[in-house]
Design a protein around this motif. Structure first.
Motif, PDB file in Angstrom:
ATOM      1  N   THR A 182      -6.187  63.446   9.463  1.00 49.65           N
ATOM      2  CA  THR A 182      -5.597  64.693   9.966  1.00 49.65           C
ATOM      3  C   THR A 182      -4.259  64.515  10.196  1.00 49.65           C
ATOM      4  O   THR A 182      -3.522  65.548  10.263  1.00 49.65           O
ATOM      5  N   GLU A 234     -19.531  75.387  12.316  1.00 50.54           N
ATOM      6  CA  GLU A 234     -18.529  74.372  11.836  1.00 50.54           C
ATOM      7  C   GLU A 234     -18.888  73.605  10.422  1.00 50.54           C
ATOM      8  O   GLU A 234     -17.891  73.562   9.837  1.00 50.54           O
ATOM      9  N   ARG A 235     -19.939  73.662  10.166  1.00 45.41           N
ATOM     10  CA  ARG A 235     -20.573  73.112   8.624  1.00 45.41           C
ATOM     11  C   ARG A 235     -19.943  74.270   7.666  1.00 45.41           C
ATOM     12  O   ARG A 235     -19.390  74.131   6.584  1.00 45.41           O
ATOM     13  N   ARG A 237     -17.547  76.568   7.917  1.00 50.40           N
ATOM     14  CA  ARG A 237     -16.167  76.568   7.880  1.00 50.40           C
ATOM     15  C   ARG A 237     -15.542  75.103   7.105  1.00 50.40           C
ATOM     16  O   ARG A 237     -14.816  75.244   6.063  1.00 50.40           O
ATOM     17  N   LEU A 238     -16.323  73.962   7.264  1.00 53.41           N
ATOM     18  CA  LEU A 238     -15.757  72.977   6.330  1.00 53.41           C
ATOM     19  C   LEU A 238     -16.250  72.983   4.880  1.00 53.41           C
ATOM     20  O   LEU A 238     -15.238  72.802   3.955  1.00 53.41           O
ATOM     21  N   GLU A 241     -13.447  75.240   3.468  1.00 55.98           N
ATOM     22  CA  GLU A 241     -12.117  74.570   3.212  1.00 55.98           C
ATOM     23  C   GLU A 241     -12.498  73.757   2.197  1.00 55.98           C
ATOM     24  O   GLU A 241     -11.314  73.643   1.333  1.00 55.98           O
ATOM     25  N   ARG A 261      -6.732  70.101   6.289  1.00 55.03           N
ATOM     26  CA  ARG A 261      -7.304  71.137   6.999  1.00 55.03           C
ATOM     27  C   ARG A 261      -8.704  70.611   6.855  1.00 55.03           C
ATOM     28  O   ARG A 261      -9.701  70.812   7.792  1.00 55.03           O
ATOM     29  N   VAL A 262      -9.246  69.975   5.649  1.00 52.84           N
ATOM     30  CA  VAL A 262     -10.540  69.722   5.409  1.00 52.84           C
ATOM     31  C   VAL A 262     -10.747  68.602   6.248  1.00 52.84           C
ATOM     32  O   VAL A 262     -11.874  68.310   6.983  1.00 52.84           O
ATOM     33  N   GLU A 264      -9.497  68.076   9.225  1.00 54.21           N
ATOM     34  CA  GLU A 264      -9.431  68.526  10.620  1.00 54.21           C
ATOM     35  C   GLU A 264     -10.844  69.294  10.849  1.00 54.21           C
ATOM     36  O   GLU A 264     -11.505  68.912  11.909  1.00 54.21           O
ATOM     37  N   CYS A 265     -11.231  69.644   9.856  1.00 50.66           N
ATOM     38  CA  CYS A 265     -12.767  70.302  10.011  1.00 50.66           C
ATOM     39  C   CYS A 265     -13.674  69.069  10.019  1.00 50.66           C
ATOM     40  O   CYS A 265     -14.741  69.105  10.978  1.00 50.66           O
ATOM     41  N   HIS A 266     -13.686  68.012   9.454  1.00 49.27           N
ATOM     42  CA  HIS A 266     -14.352  66.665   9.686  1.00 49.27           C
ATOM     43  C   HIS A 266     -14.315  66.308  11.081  1.00 49.27           C
ATOM     44  O   HIS A 266     -15.351  65.863  11.743  1.00 49.27           O
ATOM     45  N   ASP A 268     -13.324  67.900  13.678  1.00 50.09           N
ATOM     46  CA  ASP A 268     -13.894  68.650  14.901  1.00 50.09           C
ATOM     47  C   ASP A 268     -15.230  68.559  14.750  1.00 50.09           C
ATOM     48  O   ASP A 268     -16.068  68.452  15.809  1.00 50.09           O
TER      49      ASP A 268
END
Length: 433
Positions: A182, A234-235, A237-238, A241, A261-262, A264-266, A268
């Motif tokens: 990130t 969350e999945r 959203r990932l 992205e 951004r991807v 950051e999703c991982h 999270d």
């Protein structure tokens, strides 16, 4: 015991540039050391020792511009890192795994460097806590939790808080500075404690067996069932992205922004999952004298053609690893038993009964005992665990009094750390109001 304390750094743009420069020099040194290792093996027919390659560092500084800008202990740990990787490959090969050779590290695969023994200290400057790194910078650090004082190391902690660990026995051994995908920077302090963990009791009183699953993450013999963590939002959203990333031109500025951004999703997803697992394992390690679990072959289960995504998301192996080291720290017996037949076998009479996965109730045709499928498995796990450490248990106890059939089902969102005043005695497992 050895403890690791991880904190987030708050570097400025100038700090980030300097951190990246040091990291890249370490990466280049790693690749050069690997080249020298292969060259030495071709010339002499055997691998060089770590001391041999370390002794070349002073000569490298004479012609390698920038190498002298990096603290000497960091350069030595880079050589150690290469030999640690080599030893790991050797162990895998001894265990029958097919292994290749060590490869050069590209920038995205070499993300950290380590100060060992000296060259770092915590200090307070300008009203904020900073991590002073030799030949680098004074970088602000966010001390969100206590870190022990250090009296046996050259490095000193001047900006400490009150720690639950005995400060007189703490020795700060090293700090590892790492850049996450990130773009965030973290510092992990290695603290060695002289005091030994408490010994497990010879006759444990509070014992529990835990059966892990997907619909209910953990079902124990005290009748508590903790629901699985819901990360569906969350999945989603990932995935959104990731689709956006696939439409960007590789190597462009927009691609790099979307890649972060991807990442950051991982991150999270990973943080929420590990927070849940830490709190749940912490409860069982502190509240019980004996914990029995299944020794699951998660890798083999992942190779199954069905439901592998949910099994991967459950992170059972991570939970068991966290639970094991926390039990060792708290002086709690930890036993991993053979999982074969724990679901089929009746906890009351021992008769095995085949049942498909969709059947969630256990009903024994031999003795008539009925219970939740996971509760029955948890009692079998506990019974096998007690046998492994040589603790006997009554076999003549009536089924009605030996096996509670009531279950307190709780949401994973209500799992909190053990010891919280919001928990009552009945459901202190992370759950209940």
């Amino acid at each position: 015991m050895y403890y690791a304390y991880k904190y987030r750094l708050k570097p400025s743009d100038a700090h980030r540039e300097e951190l990246d420069r040091h990291r890249d020099i370490c990466r280049q040194l790693y690749n050069h050391t690997l080249y020298r290792l292969n060259e030495y093996q071709d010339e002499h027919g055997e691998l060089p020792s770590m001391t041999t390659l370390r002794s070349e560092l002073p000569d490298l500084k004479k012609w390698w511009d920038g190498l002298s800008d990096v603290y000497s202990k960091i350069l030595q740990t880079v050589v150690e890192r290469l030999f640690d990787n080599l030893n790991s490959l050797s162990k895998l090969k001894e265990n029958g795994y097919g292994v290749g050779q060590l490869k050069w590290k590209p920038p995205r695969e070499f993300r950290s460097f380590t100060y060992s023994q000296s060259g770092f200290k915590l200090d307070k400057k300008g009203g904020q806590t900073v991590l002073s790194l030799s030949k680098l910078a004074d970088i602000p650090v966010r001390l969100h939790r206590a870190i022990p004082d250090v009296h046996k190391s050259d490095s000193s902690c001047a900006a400490h808080q009150k720690s639950p660990i005995s400060e007189d026995d703490a020795a700060l051994k090293q700090v590892t500075v790492k850049k996450e995908p990130t773009g965030e920077w973290f510092a992990t302090f290695g603290v060695e404690m002289d005091d030994e963990p408490p010994k497990p009791p010879e006759n444990p009183e509070k014992c529990v067996g835990i059966d892990v699953g997907i619909l209910k993450y953990a079902h124990d013999t005290d009748g508590t069932a903790v629901g699985s963590l819901d990360l569906s939002d969350e999945r989603d959203r990932l995935e959104r992205e990731q689709r956006k990333l696939s439409r960007k031109q590789h190597g462009s500025n927009n691609y790099e922004k979307q890649r972060r951004r991807v990442a950051e999703c991982h991150a999270d997803l990973r943080r929420k999952r590990r927070d849940f697992l830490h709190k749940l394992s912490n409860y069982y390690a502190r509240e019980y004298d004996f914990v029995a679990v299944e020794d699951l072959n998660v890798k083999g289960m992942m190779e199954s053609p069905s439901n592998s995504r949910n099994r991967a998301s459950a992170a059972w192996r991570t939970f068991l690893s966290l639970l094991e080291y926390k039990c060792k720290r708290e002086g709690t017996h930890f036993v991993a038993v053979n999982p074969r037949g724990t679901t089929k076998e009746c906890a009351a009479c021992g008769v095995s009964t085949d049942k498909p996965l969709w059947v969630r109730e256990h009903s024994c045709p031999a003795c008539g005992f009925e219970a939740d499928r996971d509760a029955n498995a948890a009692w079998n796990i506990l019974s096998r665990g007690l046998e492994d450490i040589g603790v006997g248990h009554s076999e003549s106890t009536p089924v009605e009094t030996a096996l509670p059939t009531d279950t307190d089902s709780v949401s994973a969102k209500r799992v909190v750390e053990a010891g919280s005043p919001t928990l009552d005695e009945r459901t202190a497992s992370a759950v209940s109001e």
